[in-house]
Design a protein around this motif. Structure first.
Motif, PDB file in Angstrom:
ATOM      1  N   GLN A 621      33.322  -5.115 -19.063  1.00 21.55           N
ATOM      2  CA  GLN A 621      34.333  -4.471 -18.237  1.00 21.55           C
ATOM      3  C   GLN A 621      34.190  -4.833 -16.759  1.00 21.55           C
ATOM      4  O   GLN A 621      35.176  -4.963 -16.027  1.00 21.55           O
ATOM      5  CB  GLN A 621      34.306  -2.941 -18.405  1.00 21.55           C
ATOM      6  CG  GLN A 621      32.974  -2.272 -18.141  1.00 21.55           C
ATOM      7  CD  GLN A 621      32.108  -2.153 -19.386  1.00 21.55           C
ATOM      8  OE1 GLN A 621      32.167  -3.040 -20.230  1.00 21.55           O
ATOM      9  NE2 GLN A 621      31.363  -1.062 -19.510  1.00 21.55           N
ATOM     10  N   HIS A 622      32.958  -5.041 -16.313  1.00 24.18           N
ATOM     11  CA  HIS A 622      32.744  -5.470 -14.927  1.00 24.18           C
ATOM     12  C   HIS A 622      33.292  -6.866 -14.708  1.00 24.18           C
ATOM     13  O   HIS A 622      33.889  -7.153 -13.656  1.00 24.18           O
ATOM     14  CB  HIS A 622      31.257  -5.419 -14.595  1.00 24.18           C
ATOM     15  CG  HIS A 622      30.738  -4.035 -14.415  1.00 24.18           C
ATOM     16  ND1 HIS A 622      29.413  -3.769 -14.109  1.00 24.18           N
ATOM     17  CD2 HIS A 622      31.347  -2.810 -14.498  1.00 24.18           C
ATOM     18  CE1 HIS A 622      29.238  -2.478 -14.015  1.00 24.18           C
ATOM     19  NE2 HIS A 622      30.389  -1.861 -14.268  1.00 24.18           N
ATOM     20  N   ALA A 624      35.699  -8.271 -16.466  1.00 24.84           N
ATOM     21  CA  ALA A 624      37.167  -8.191 -16.531  1.00 24.84           C
ATOM     22  C   ALA A 624      37.737  -7.696 -15.211  1.00 24.84           C
ATOM     23  O   ALA A 624      38.757  -8.206 -14.710  1.00 24.84           O
ATOM     24  CB  ALA A 624      37.605  -7.268 -17.678  1.00 24.84           C
TER      25      ALA A 624
END
Length: 641
Positions: A621-622, A624
């Protein structure tokens, strides 16, 4: 003459054999290799000497060239030798006296665990000195010059387990680097001036191109003398030689008699043409030599270590040699070098015999009465002492007297007076040594006295031969009798050009009458006898007198006993400031600048890595979010355009 290369090659071969395989060989074979190498070198030198004598005096010079060593642009140096009467005298002294010291060493060093290493170093020492005196140019000479410096470091610090020995070796090495720096500058200036380093070419060009007093030649000769001051232990660079006594006694004999310290005198004599054209430099050489002769003699008056007395004696006698060269008496200087090799080797080996007999004791205050136990050592040591004191008919009388005579005849009255006083001091301190060691009541402890023994044959035979040479060695140059000056006639071709230059100066006038020469000879003998007489009165007839005199003149006695505090002065003025400077440089430059730059670079990359580690989290997620932020930035950049 092409076989001249064998003279240094034989000792070098002995060095390789004992250096590489000595530990696998028996001590007998090690000694045989070392002594055999020196014997072969001596026999080769005798053969070349005989061939030289067969030539007419003006043809007694050979310059064998073996190959071109360096050729870079205009700079060209050949590996060549110069064989003439001067180099042959030096070669015979080095190989002859060196051979006797090698033989003596087989007995003296027999029980030492470093036996093979010792003889390897000793052979290398002889090889370096032979290369030095045979050199045909300044660069080859410099190789030998540095070689003897290296070997002195190895041999003075031979017993490196002792802190005093290792320190003495380092001291000799460092002090000589000061002189060698001057010598190197002289080589550079010589090539810049003459475009060559070959002796024959330099001397020929100097006579043709320069007049006496030219500043370039004065600079060259003064820089050469700086090298000689270091190597031959003259003021102010003499301080390494007394400490060189930390090495084995035969090493002291080799250094003081046949190798290292005579290199400076030889070099000045070899460059006699240049010095004759530089009267200022000659004056400096004479003044420094005379000052050193007297200065060292005064220190020798009160020393109690048998080897240190002889060490200061060497410094003093080297001063006489430089005095002779400085007043233009080059033959007298080399003559004294030769005779000094005989009696100084004898005195050191005699001292070694005493030390060997007393189990290592060197303090003359703990000796006395040894002539009863050591008759061979006593009589040979006495012969050496009579020679160095200048008593007729021993060798030192002829050589030292000639230096004194030439000094006076060239108009140096003050130097003559000082040198004559130095001769009286020499006779006094040498017979103080004789009387304290061999006469009077024994001052040895009972255990030492129980084990006192005469030197074995391997040590006694060299002592006897050197005693004979100390007696007859001066007869090749008998004063007054013109036919008796064979040594001067033999060396005459070497110094002919220098004599021609000096002939026109006011300092070199007509020869005095034989009566004057005879009177001066008688005066020098009387002065020496007076010194011996005072020593007898003080140390035999009235042995309490020296203590009374020392108490009465306590301040002067302390100054002499502590050698004028020169070592302490050097320590305070030179050594300690340099150490503090080195510590400061280490602290600020090494640690702050060099280490700081290296450590700073590491810290920079470490911090950069810490920042980058925050980006590389490992969470999808980081990543992305980062991609989304990047796309947004690209869109904003496109809209802005």
């Amino acid at each position: 003459m092409d076989s001249a290369w064998l003279i240094p090659a034989f000792p070098f071969a002995g060095f390789l054999i004992n250096g590489l395989w000595g530990r696998r060989l028996s001590k007998k074979r090690v000694g045989t290799v070392a002594c055999g190498a020196m014997a072969l070198a001596f026999l080769t030198a005798l053969r070349l000497f005989w061939l030289l004598l067969q030539q007419a005096p003006d043809r007694r010079i050979w310059e064998p060239v073996y190959y071109t060593w360096i050729a870079v642009g205009e700079f060209s140096v050949r590996a060549s030798f110069l064989l003439d009467p001067l180099s042959m005298v030096m070669v015979l002294v080095v190989t002859g006296v060196g051979l006797l010291i090698h033989i003596y060493s087989t007995g003296y060093m027999h029980d030492d665990p470093g036996y093979a290493r010792y003889f390897a170093y000793l052979n290398l020492f002889a090889c370096a000195m032979l290369l030095l005196v045979l050199a045909g140019n300044l660069l080859v000479l410099f190789v030998g010059w540095e070689g003897v410096g290296l070997c002195s470091y190895l041999l003075i610090g031979f017993w490196y387990e002792k802190r005093s020995a290792s320190d003495a070796g380092k001291k000799a090495f460092i002090v000589n680097r000061i002189g060698d720096f001057g010598f190197l500058l002289a080589i550079f200036l010589t090539f810049w001036t003459f475009g060559t380093l070959q002796f024959s070419e330099i001397f020929q060009a100097a006579v043709q191109r320069f007049q006496p007093g030219d500043m370039v030649l004065t600079g060259i000769t003064l820089l050469l003398f700086v090298g000689a001051v270091g190597k031959s232990a003259q003021l102010p660079l003499y301080v390494w030689l007394p400490d060189a006594m930390e090495g084995p006694t035969p090493v002291s004999a080799l250094i003081h008699a046949a190798t290292m310290v005579t290199a400076g005198v030889y070099m000045v004599a070899r460059c006699s043409v240049l010095y004759a054209l530089a009267p200022l430099s000659m004056g400096v050489v004479a003044a420094v030599g005379c000052a050193t002769a007297v200065f060292a003699a005064t220190i020798g008056l009160v020393q109690n270590d048998i080897k240190r007395v002889l060490a200061y004696s060497t410094v003093s006698q080297l001063g006489y040699m430089f005095l002779g060269c400085g007043v233009g008496a080059y033959v007298a200087g080399i003559f004294h070098l030769m005779t000094h090799a005989f009696f100084k080797a004898l005195l050191f080996l005699g001292a070694g015999s005493v030390i060997h007999a007393l189990g290592g004791e060197q303090d003359i205050r703990r000796m006395g009465g040894l002539r009863r136990w050591l008759p061979v050592t006593f009589w040979t040591f006495l012969a050496g002492s009579l020679a160095i004191a200048g008593i007729f008919p021993f060798a030192g009388f002829f050589s030292k007297d000639e230096i004194l005579f030439e000094t006076l005849m060239t108009g140096h009255g003050l130097l003559y007076t000082l040198a004559l006083g130095g001769a009286a001091l020499t006779a006094f301190y040498m017979f103080r040594l004789v009387f304290r060691t061999f006469f009077g009541e024994s001052r040895m402890d009972p255990e030492t006295a129980h084990h006192v023994h005469e030197a074995p044959g391997a040590m006694a035979v060299p002592l006897t031969i050197l005693a004979v040479l100390s007696l007859v060695g001066g007869w090749v140059q008998v004063p007054i009798l013109e036919d008796g000056k064979r040594f001067a006639r033999f060396l005459s071709p070497v110094f002919e050009s220098a004599r021609g230059i000096l002939a026109g100066t006011s300092e070199h006038g007509t020869h005095p009458s034989l009566w004057v020469e005879g009177a001066l000879m008688g005066l020098s003998v009387m002065v020496a006898l007076a010194g011996i007489g005072v020593a007898y009165r003080w140390y035999v007839a009235d042995p309490q007198r020296p203590e009374k005199v020392a108490a009465r003149f306590s301040r002067a006695y302390r100054w002499l006993l502590h050698k004028y505090y020169v070592d302490e002065l050097y320590q305070a003025v030179v050594v300690e400031p340099l150490k503090r400077l080195a510590e400061t440089v280490h602290e600020w430059v090494d640690r702050a600048v060099i280490d700081g730059a290296v450590d700073g670079a590491g810290a920079l990359f470490r911090r950069a890595g810490a920042v980058l580690r925050r980006i590389q989290t490992g969470l999808v997620q980081h990543y992305a979010l980062s991609v989304l932020a990047g796309v947004c930035l690209l869109i904003l950049a496109a809209l802005a355009v």
